[in-house]
Scaffold this motif. Structure first.
Motif, mmCIF file in Angstrom:
data_model
loop_
_atom_site.group_PDB
_atom_site.id
_atom_site.type_symbol
_atom_site.label_atom_id
_atom_site.label_comp_id
_atom_site.label_asym_id
_atom_site.label_seq_id
_atom_site.Cartn_x
_atom_site.Cartn_y
_atom_site.Cartn_z
ATOM 1 N N LEU A 75 42.431 43.797 41.760
ATOM 2 C CA LEU A 75 42.363 44.784 40.690
ATOM 3 C C LEU A 75 43.801 45.142 40.325
ATOM 4 C CD1 LEU A 75 40.154 45.709 43.181
ATOM 5 C CD2 LEU A 75 39.255 46.909 41.186
ATOM 6 N N ARG A 76 43.970 45.735 39.146
ATOM 7 C CA ARG A 76 45.319 46.100 38.727
ATOM 8 C C ARG A 76 45.304 47.403 37.954
ATOM 9 N NH1 ARG A 76 46.413 41.358 34.131
ATOM 10 N NH2 ARG A 76 44.960 42.172 32.547
ATOM 11 N N GLN A 77 46.435 48.069 37.960
ATOM 12 C CA GLN A 77 46.567 49.301 37.190
ATOM 13 C C GLN A 77 47.960 49.402 36.625
ATOM 14 O OE1 GLN A 77 45.246 52.943 39.062
ATOM 15 N NE2 GLN A 77 44.960 53.841 37.039
ATOM 16 N N ALA A 78 48.013 49.543 35.320
ATOM 17 C CA ALA A 78 49.281 49.742 34.625
ATOM 18 C C ALA A 78 49.485 51.235 34.398
ATOM 19 C CB ALA A 78 49.263 49.007 33.290
ATOM 20 N N PRO A 79 50.738 51.672 34.305
ATOM 21 C CA PRO A 79 51.005 53.101 34.086
ATOM 22 C C PRO A 79 50.307 53.604 32.834
ATOM 23 C CG PRO A 79 53.020 51.951 34.631
ATOM 24 C CD PRO A 79 51.972 50.897 34.435
ATOM 25 N N GLY A 80 49.588 54.699 32.964
ATOM 26 C CA GLY A 80 48.935 55.305 31.817
ATOM 27 C C GLY A 80 47.651 54.631 31.383
ATOM 28 N N LYS A 81 47.231 53.624 32.130
ATOM 29 C CA LYS A 81 46.001 52.906 31.767
ATOM 30 C C LYS A 81 44.988 52.995 32.892
ATOM 31 C CE LYS A 81 48.079 49.530 28.633
ATOM 32 N NZ LYS A 81 48.199 48.087 28.298
ATOM 33 N N GLU A 82 43.737 52.759 32.531
ATOM 34 C CA GLU A 82 42.689 52.738 33.550
ATOM 35 C C GLU A 82 42.843 51.502 34.429
ATOM 36 O OE1 GLU A 82 38.961 55.145 31.520
ATOM 37 O OE2 GLU A 82 38.780 53.020 32.023
ATOM 38 N N ARG A 83 42.384 51.649 35.660
ATOM 39 C CA ARG A 83 42.388 50.501 36.560
ATOM 40 C C ARG A 83 41.452 49.426 36.002
ATOM 41 N NH1 ARG A 83 39.580 52.021 41.574
ATOM 42 N NH2 ARG A 83 37.837 51.006 40.539
ATOM 43 N N GLU A 84 41.818 48.176 36.208
ATOM 44 C CA GLU A 84 41.045 47.054 35.673
ATOM 45 C C GLU A 84 40.744 46.058 36.781
ATOM 46 O OE1 GLU A 84 41.599 43.558 32.250
ATOM 47 O OE2 GLU A 84 43.325 44.647 33.020
ATOM 48 N N TYR A 128 35.865 36.321 36.809
ATOM 49 C CA TYR A 128 37.114 36.851 36.271
ATOM 50 C C TYR A 128 36.839 37.797 35.109
ATOM 51 C CZ TYR A 128 39.066 32.877 38.808
ATOM 52 O OH TYR A 128 39.409 31.980 39.789
ATOM 53 N N SER A 129 37.764 38.716 34.898
ATOM 54 C CA SER A 129 37.699 39.521 33.694
ATOM 55 C C SER A 129 38.079 38.638 32.515
ATOM 56 C CB SER A 129 38.657 40.706 33.794
ATOM 57 O OG SER A 129 39.992 40.261 33.821
ATOM 58 N N ASP A 130 37.602 39.010 31.337
ATOM 59 C CA ASP A 130 37.881 38.210 30.143
ATOM 60 C C ASP A 130 39.387 38.130 29.873
ATOM 61 O OD1 ASP A 130 34.939 39.301 28.273
ATOM 62 O OD2 ASP A 130 35.218 37.699 29.755
ATOM 63 N N SER A 131 40.115 39.171 30.239
ATOM 64 C CA SER A 131 41.544 39.225 29.925
ATOM 65 C C SER A 131 42.371 38.201 30.698
ATOM 66 C CB SER A 131 42.090 40.632 30.177
ATOM 67 O OG SER A 131 41.913 40.998 31.537
ATOM 68 N N ILE A 154 28.387 44.361 45.934
ATOM 69 C CA ILE A 154 27.953 45.508 45.127
ATOM 70 C C ILE A 154 29.103 46.485 44.941
ATOM 71 C CG2 ILE A 154 26.476 47.553 45.138
ATOM 72 C CD1 ILE A 154 24.307 45.856 46.423
ATOM 73 N N ALA A 155 29.846 46.756 46.035
ATOM 74 C CA ALA A 155 30.972 47.690 45.935
ATOM 75 C C ALA A 155 32.031 47.174 44.976
ATOM 76 C CB ALA A 155 31.569 47.927 47.317
ATOM 77 N N LEU A 156 32.373 45.890 45.102
ATOM 78 C CA LEU A 156 33.410 45.335 44.238
ATOM 79 C C LEU A 156 32.971 45.352 42.779
ATOM 80 C CD1 LEU A 156 34.568 42.309 46.432
ATOM 81 C CD2 LEU A 156 35.586 44.584 46.293
ATOM 82 N N ARG A 157 31.755 44.977 42.507
ATOM 83 C CA ARG A 157 31.273 44.978 41.125
ATOM 84 C C ARG A 157 31.184 46.397 40.582
ATOM 85 N NH1 ARG A 157 26.646 40.311 42.095
ATOM 86 N NH2 ARG A 157 28.028 38.512 41.801
ATOM 87 N N THR A 158 30.846 47.358 41.444
ATOM 88 C CA THR A 158 30.820 48.759 41.011
ATOM 89 C C THR A 158 32.207 49.204 40.570
ATOM 90 O OG1 THR A 158 28.972 49.327 42.463
ATOM 91 C CG2 THR A 158 30.387 51.143 41.750
ATOM 92 N N MET A 159 33.227 48.817 41.334
ATOM 93 C CA MET A 159 34.596 49.195 40.972
ATOM 94 C C MET A 159 35.038 48.522 39.694
ATOM 95 S SD MET A 159 36.729 49.626 44.471
ATOM 96 C CE MET A 159 36.499 47.957 45.110
ATOM 97 N N PHE A 160 34.533 47.327 39.422
ATOM 98 C CA PHE A 160 34.857 46.652 38.169
ATOM 99 C C PHE A 160 34.232 47.402 36.988
ATOM 100 C CE2 PHE A 160 36.675 42.213 38.629
ATOM 101 C CZ PHE A 160 37.270 42.492 39.839
ATOM 102 N N ARG A 161 33.064 47.994 37.179
ATOM 103 C CA ARG A 161 32.400 48.719 36.091
ATOM 104 C C ARG A 161 32.943 50.137 35.946
ATOM 105 N NH1 ARG A 161 27.808 46.677 38.530
ATOM 106 N NH2 ARG A 161 27.378 48.738 39.375
ATOM 107 N N ASP A 162 33.346 50.737 37.069
ATOM 108 C CA ASP A 162 33.763 52.142 37.066
ATOM 109 C C ASP A 162 35.163 52.230 37.653
ATOM 110 O OD1 ASP A 162 32.204 55.255 38.181
ATOM 111 O OD2 ASP A 162 34.195 54.833 37.401
ATOM 112 N N LEU A 187 36.165 51.933 46.505
ATOM 113 C CA LEU A 187 35.240 51.599 47.584
ATOM 114 C C LEU A 187 35.838 50.504 48.446
ATOM 115 C CD1 LEU A 187 32.034 51.413 45.348
ATOM 116 C CD2 LEU A 187 32.785 53.351 46.743
ATOM 117 N N GLY A 188 35.355 50.399 49.674
ATOM 118 C CA GLY A 188 35.808 49.338 50.552
ATOM 119 C C GLY A 188 37.207 49.587 51.080
#
Length: 127
Positions: free
Chosen positions: A37-46, A59-62, A101-109, A114-115
């Motif tokens: 997962l990644r997080q840029a300053p000022g952006k939501e985690r992705e 993979y994410s589309d990006s 389930i935990a990993l996919r939950t974090m991808f959605r939210d 988790l984990g």
């Protein structure tokens, strides 16, 4: 104590490649799906990529087509091969271990954590 340690980040030019590693200890690595997962300053985690215990990956589309997630069960190590890097890939990258389930939950939210998580490694891509 479970530990996840990321490495391999750095500052590169757009179009370059980097490979991130995440070494896991005190955890039965082969039992756990893993994710980047990644997080840029000022952006939501992705969420970036997930790999199941059998090696199947999503993979994410990006990043699809540019990044490759893999795991070496003999070395308890997770990898993220990043090619054709873009400035928008600039972020702190984290590895995580958990149930699918935990990993996919974090991808959605992006607010869920988790984990098991590492401390992250910074990737900066300049144009």
């Amino acid at each position: 104590q479970v530990q996840l340690a990321e490495s391999g980040g750095g500052s590169v030019q757009a179009g370059s490649s980097l490979t991130l590693s995440c070494t896991i200890s005190e955890l039965p690595f082969t039992d756990y799906p893993m994710a980047w997962l990644r997080q840029a300053p000022g952006k939501e985690r992705e969420g970036v990529a997930i790999i199941d215990v059998n090696g199947s990956a999503s993979y994410s589309d990006s990043v699809k087509g540019r990044f490759t997630i893999s795991r070496d069960d003999a070395k308890n190590t997770l990898y993220l091969q990043m090619d054709s890097l873009k400035p928008e890939d600039t972020a702190k990258y984290y590895c995580a271990a958990g149930s699918l389930i935990a990993l996919r939950t974090m991808f959605r939210d992006s607010k869920k954590r988790l984990g098991f998580w590492g401390q992250g490694t910074q990737v900066t891509v300049s144009s």
